[in-house]
Design an enzyme around this catalytic site. Structure first.
Site, short mmCIF file in Angstrom:
data_model
loop_
_atom_site.label_atom_id
_atom_site.label_comp_id
_atom_site.label_asym_id
_atom_site.label_seq_id
_atom_site.Cartn_x
_atom_site.Cartn_y
_atom_site.Cartn_z
N ARG A 41 -24.70 -35.17 -26.97
CA ARG A 41 -24.31 -34.13 -26.04
C ARG A 41 -23.77 -33.04 -26.83
NH1 ARG A 41 -21.49 -38.72 -21.88
NH2 ARG A 41 -23.62 -39.78 -21.33
N LYS A 58 -31.75 -48.48 -23.78
CA LYS A 58 -31.12 -47.43 -24.32
C LYS A 58 -29.67 -47.70 -24.17
CE LYS A 58 -30.19 -42.48 -24.27
NZ LYS A 58 -30.54 -41.36 -23.77
N LYS A 113 -20.82 -40.91 -16.45
CA LYS A 113 -22.09 -40.98 -15.70
C LYS A 113 -22.25 -42.56 -15.27
CE LYS A 113 -24.56 -37.54 -18.55
NZ LYS A 113 -25.66 -37.09 -19.02
N TYR A 151 -33.51 -40.95 -34.65
CA TYR A 151 -33.33 -39.52 -35.63
C TYR A 151 -33.60 -39.77 -37.04
CZ TYR A 151 -31.15 -38.31 -31.11
OH TYR A 151 -30.83 -38.08 -29.90
N LYS A 162 -30.92 -47.91 -18.88
CA LYS A 162 -30.20 -46.89 -19.57
C LYS A 162 -28.63 -47.20 -19.46
CE LYS A 162 -29.12 -41.99 -20.60
NZ LYS A 162 -29.88 -40.69 -20.56
C1 PBG Z 1 -30.07 -37.14 -21.12
C2 PBG Z 1 -30.10 -37.93 -22.06
C3 PBG Z 1 -29.28 -38.43 -22.87
C4 PBG Z 1 -29.71 -39.10 -24.13
C5 PBG Z 1 -31.15 -38.94 -24.01
N1 PBG Z 1 -31.47 -38.15 -22.69
C6 PBG Z 1 -27.58 -38.33 -22.97
C7 PBG Z 1 -27.03 -38.69 -21.73
O1 PBG Z 1 -27.58 -39.57 -20.80
O2 PBG Z 1 -25.65 -38.35 -21.45
C8 PBG Z 1 -29.01 -39.72 -25.24
C9 PBG Z 1 -29.72 -39.84 -26.73
C10 PBG Z 1 -28.74 -40.00 -27.72
O3 PBG Z 1 -27.58 -40.13 -27.63
O4 PBG Z 1 -29.48 -39.95 -28.94
N2 PBG Z 1 -30.22 -37.63 -19.51
#
Ligand code: PBG
Length: 339
Positions: free
Chosen positions: A216, A261, A230, A326, A206
Site C-alpha cells: 500500500r 494470499k 477491508k 518480490y 484473500k
Molecule cells: C489490491 C491488492 C493488494 C495486494 C495485491 N493487490 C493490497 C490490498 O488488498 O490492500 C497486496 C500485495 C502485497 O502486499 O504484496 N487489491
C-alpha cells in the site's frame, strides 16, 4: 503402503536416516520439491515519467518504475527464466476518484505499460489486478455508498476494468477485490468482448491481512485508506473452511487458477485448497513477508537469501504450483548460480 508407514524394515542400527543426507548429490537425488524460475512471478510497480526508478523504502530492492525502466526490468525477468510479471500501477493522485473511473481508461498507466511490454516482449506473461484500490480516492477496492462497499455496483466497474486490461493485451486478469460474484461477472464480460482466451486468476482466498502494508506504500493507497480496513470483503484470518467455500465458488464461476494470499501465515490454506480441488493453485508471498526478511537481513540478523529460498520452497511443499514474490528475480539469479 500407508504413507509414513516404515514397513518391514530393519530398525537402527541397520536403518540410518542420515545415510541419505551425507553428500550434496544424495540430498539432491532424494529431494521431494524444487524451486525453479518458471514457477515464479515477479510483481512490479509502474509509475509515470521517464527514467524513473524510485525505491520503495518499505520494500528494499523494489522500485517504482517508469515504463522505459519497466521494459528493462521485465526483459531481465525473461533472461532469468521468470515467465510472467504481476503489474501494479502507481496512479497519480489527480487521476483518483471516488468511483475509480481511471481503472477503465484505455490510456491509463496500466494499459500504456501493457501495450509497451507486449510490443517489446510479447512472450512475457502479464498478470493485471482487477480491483479499484489503485484508482479510488478512499483506497477501497470497491465503490463506497454511505460508508458501505457496495458489491453489485462494483461488479459493473470490475467488468469494465477487466475488458480494458484485456484490450491492452493483458494475458491474465486477476480479480483481487473479493466482491461476491466477480469471477462470473468478469468471465461473462471478457467472453462478450471477444476475450475467451484471457485467463482468470482468482485471488480466491484473500485475507484481511496486516502484511499488505508495504504494497500500500508502493501504490500509494495506504494514506488514502487511512484508519479504514477491508474486513467487510477480505477474509477473516481465523477461517479456513470459509476459504474452501470461496475457492469452490470461484472455480464454479470459471476461474482458471486460484490463489491464496498472504503466503507463509496461510500454508495450511494452500495445502487444503490444493488437496481439496486439485486445481492450479498459486500463492502470493506478499509485501510484508518479503520486507520482514529483507529488514532482518539488512541488520545482519538473518541470511536473507537462504531465508527467502527456504520460504519459497515451503510454498512448493505446501502444494503451490507457482509463487508471486518480490524476491523472484533475486531467487532466480541465486538458483542459476547454484546450478
Ligand atoms: C489490491 C491488492 C493488494 C495486494 C495485491 N493487490 C493490497 C490490498 O488488498 O490492500 C497486496 C500485495 C502485497 O502486499 O504484496 N487489491
Amino acid at each position: 503402503m500407508a504413507s509414513g508407514d516404515p514397513g518391514p524394515v530393519a530398525p537402527f542400527p541397520r536403518r540410518r536416516m542420515r545415510r541419505l543426507r551425507r553428500t550434496p548429490w544424495l540430498r539432491a537425488l532424494v529431494a521431494e520439491h524444487r524451486l525453479h524460475p518458471s514457477d515464479l512471478v515477479q510483481p512490479l510497480f509502474v509509475c509515470e515519467g521517464r527514467g524513473v526508478r524510485e525505491p520503495v523504502p518499505s520494500l528494499p530492492g523494489i522500485d517504482r518504475l517508469s515504463i522505459d525502466q519497466l521494459l528493462t526490468v521485465a526483459e531481465r525477468c525473461l533472461e532469468l527464466g521468470i515467465p510472467a510479471i504481476a503489474l501494479f500501477p502507481v496512479t497519480p493522485a489527480e487521476r483518483k476518484t471516488p468511483g475509480g473511473e481511471e481503472a477503465w481508461n484505455p490510456d491509463n498507466l496500466m494499459c500504456r505499460a501493457i501495450r509497451a511490454l507486449k510490443a517489446r516482449l510479447p512472450e512475457l506473461g502479464i498478470i493485471g489486478d482487477v480491483a479499484l484500490d489503485p484508482y479510488t480516492t478512499h483506497g477501497q477496492d470497491g465503490i463506497v455508498r454511505e460508508g458501505v462497499i457496495v458489491n453489485d455496483e462494483t461488479l459493473v466497474a470490475l467488468r469494465r476494468q477487466a475488458v480494458c486490461l484485456a484490450e491492452a493485451g493483458c494475458d491474465v486478469v486477476a480479480p483481487s477485490d473479493m466482491m461476491d460474484g466477480r469471477i462470473a461477472a468478469v468471465r461473462e464480460a471478457l467472453d462478450e468482448a471477444g476475450f475467451a482466451d484471457t485467463v482468470i486468476l482468482a485471488y480466491a482466498a484473500k485475507y484481511a491481512s496486516a502484511f499488505y502494508g508495504p504494497f500500500r506504500d508502493a501504490v500509494g493507497s495506504k494514506a488514502a485508506l487511512g484508519a479504514a480496513d477491508k474486513r467487510t470483503y477480505q477474509m477473516d484470518p481465523a477461517n479456513v473452511q470459509e476459504a474452501l467455500r470461496e475457492v469452490a465458488l470461484d472455480i464454479a464461476e470459471a476461474a482458471d487458477m486460484v490463489m491464496v494470499k498472504p503466503g507463509l501465515p496461510y500454508l495450511d490454506v494452500v495445502r487444503a485448497v490444493k488437496e481439496t480441488f486439485l486445481f492450479p493453485t498459486l500463492v502470493y508471498h506478499v509485501s510484508g513477508e518479503y520486507a520482514m526478511i529483507r529488514a532482518a537481513a539488512e541488520r545482519g540478523w538473518l541470511d536473507g537469501e537462504a531465508c527467502m529460498l527456504e520460504c519459497l520452497l515451503a510454498f512448493r511443499r505446501a502444494g503451490a504450483d507457482a509463487i508471486l514474490t518480490y524476491a523472484a528475480m533475486d531467487v532466480a539469479a541465486a538458483l542459476s548460480r547454484m546450478r
